[in-house]
Design an enzyme around this catalytic site. Structure first.
Site, PDB file in Angstrom:
ATOM      1  N   TYR A 154      24.929 -53.020  87.138  1.00 38.45           N
ATOM      2  CA  TYR A 154      24.618 -52.288  85.899  1.00 38.45           C
ATOM      3  C   TYR A 154      25.800 -52.353  84.932  1.00 38.45           C
ATOM      4  CZ  TYR A 154      23.800 -47.987  83.117  1.00 38.45           C
ATOM      5  OH  TYR A 154      23.634 -47.054  82.115  1.00 38.45           O
ATOM      6  N   LYS A 158      25.811 -54.041  81.275  1.00 38.00           N
ATOM      7  CA  LYS A 158      26.120 -53.297  80.048  1.00 38.00           C
ATOM      8  C   LYS A 158      27.302 -53.921  79.315  1.00 38.00           C
ATOM      9  CE  LYS A 158      23.027 -49.913  80.132  1.00 38.00           C
ATOM     10  NZ  LYS A 158      21.945 -49.808  79.130  1.00 38.00           N
TER      11      LYS A 158
END
Ligand SMILES: NC(=O)c1ccc[n+]([C@@H]2O[C@H](COP(=O)([O-])OP(=O)(O)OC[C@H]3O[C@@H](n4cnc5c(N)ncnc54)[C@H](OP(=O)(O)O)[C@@H]3O)[C@@H](O)[C@H]2O)c1
Length: 365
Positions: A154, A158
């Site tokens: 993640y 990002k």
């Protein structure tokens, strides 16, 4: 002169705009006067309404490029324009990368990086033809700019998302501005799943300089601003919405108790005792146990056993263990640690003085 943001007549698409942060963004755009389309796999629990306007829900699984194309075709057919795209859909379960395996990591990267890319590309023809210019807002995370243990894929996605925004800001200028809101922790319907009870959530909030998590509407306000003409010269930017960020963990370990009373001037930097030569080397801090559940910001999932005691206000816990919550009085920085490398080693007599400060190769440290 009073300045207000008025998005009347503009059309916005919010991915994952049905719940959590996305619902806050949807409501903020509605409040600013925009027509809002919120898409997700499931409909919202109830109508998303604000200022007398209701968002329209369109279902789509954004991992499916054909569904994305169909969604944007629907927006074109029904509205004929798209002024603002907010790429909000995203998230991750919590877990070590090695335990989850490559397939799960790929799914997380897909949702948090490839989906915003796919949706942005599908929206581009509509966006670039928009009278007065258009805006894309990526919903990023502080996980993209610091280590993200427990949500490594993640964090990587990002980080990539912010970079994508900066590249698109160049490629799509001047018609389309592209920016990122970089969120810290936001209080949503799922916060208790992530952070535990209300008391635990409050303790987590106290680790934030502003002493609380953000509300979804505050993330929404940042998106409204970036969508508006007030941000007309802002593109390729990252706007941090994190309440002040994270206090470096090593400070809590090095200074478990405040050294100076609140509201008193910080003491001057400590001076090394005369003649006490400091050995060269990096800043030395005590060992910080590798306990991911105690890392102050996990915007993704629950610390398995939050350590802060319930009903214990931050200011009444000056003895808190060094690795739990934020020290109680962050307004006054603790006295800095003495570095181990304040003194350059004495130069050999034959060495030119200009060379003394040269960067040392690795092996020389
Ligand atoms: N909450 C935080 O503290 C926090 C912090 C930093 C950043 N963020 C970012 O904020 C964004 C929203 O997070 P959140 O906490 O609000 O998450 P959330 O509560 O899980 O909501 C996610 C939204 O995305 C939709 N969605 C998920 N997968 C989808 C798919 N394949 N296709 C279409 N829609 C999909 C969900 O609806 P369906 O499940 O019905 O599809 C839901 O509306 C994410 O990008 C997240 O990384 C959140």
């Amino acid at each position: 002169m009073t300045r207000t943001i008025d998005l009347a007549g503009r059309v916005a698409l919010v991915t994952g705009g049905t719940r959590g942060v996305g619902a806050g963004i949807t409501r903020a755009l509605l409040a600013a006067g925009a027509q809002v389309v919120a898409c997700a796999r499931r409909p919202p629990d109830g109508p998303l309404t604000e200022a007398g306007r209701t968002a329209r829900f369109l279902p789509a699984d954004l991992r499916d490029p054909e569904a994305v194309a169909g969604l944007l075709q629907r927006v074109r057919d029904d509205y004929g324009r798209l002024d603002t795209l907010v790429n909000n859909a995203g998230g991750t379960p919590y877990g070590d990368l090695a335990e989850g395996g490559a397939r799960r990591a790929a799914r997380i990267v897909e949702l948090n990086l490839l989906v915003p890319l796919t949706v942005s590309l599908a929206a581009y023809p509509l966006l670039r033809g928009c009278p007065g210019g258009a805006a894309v807002v990526m919903v990023g995370s502080v996980s993209g700019s610091r280590p993200s243990p427990g949500s490594a894929a993640y964090g990587a996605a990002k980080a990539g998302l912010e970079n994508l925004a900066r590249s698109l800001a160049v490629e799509w200028a001047p018609e389309v501005r592209v920016n990122t809101v970089v969120l810290g922790m936001v209080r949503t319907e799922r916060s208790e799943v992530h952070y535990g009870t209300a008391e635990q959530l409050a303790a987590v909030g106290r680790t934030v300089p502003l002493r609380r998590l953000a509300e979804p509407g505050e993330a929404g306000d940042a998106c409204v601003y970036l969508a508006s003409d007030l941000a007309g010269y802002i593109s390729g930017a990252s706007l941090a919405v994190h309440g002040g960020g994270e206090r470096p963990a090593f400070l809590a370990a090095a200074h478990p108790q405040p050294r100076i009373a609140p509201d008193t001037p910080a003491s001057p930097e400590p001076q090394a005792a005369p003649g006490a030569a400091s050995p060269p080397g990096p800043l030395v801090v005590p060992d910080i146990p590798a306990r991911p559940e105690l890392w102050p910001v996990l915007d993704t999932a629950a610390p398995s056993e939050p350590q802060a005691g319930p009903d214990t206000p931050a200011r009444r816990t000056p003895q808190a263990a060094p690795d739990t919550a934020a020290p109680p009085e962050p307004r006054v920085a603790p006295a800095p640690l003495a570095r181990r490398e304040p003194q350059a080693p004495p130069a050999p007599p034959t060495r030119p003085s200009a060379e003394r400060g040269r960067p040392r190769p690795e092996g020389e440290r």
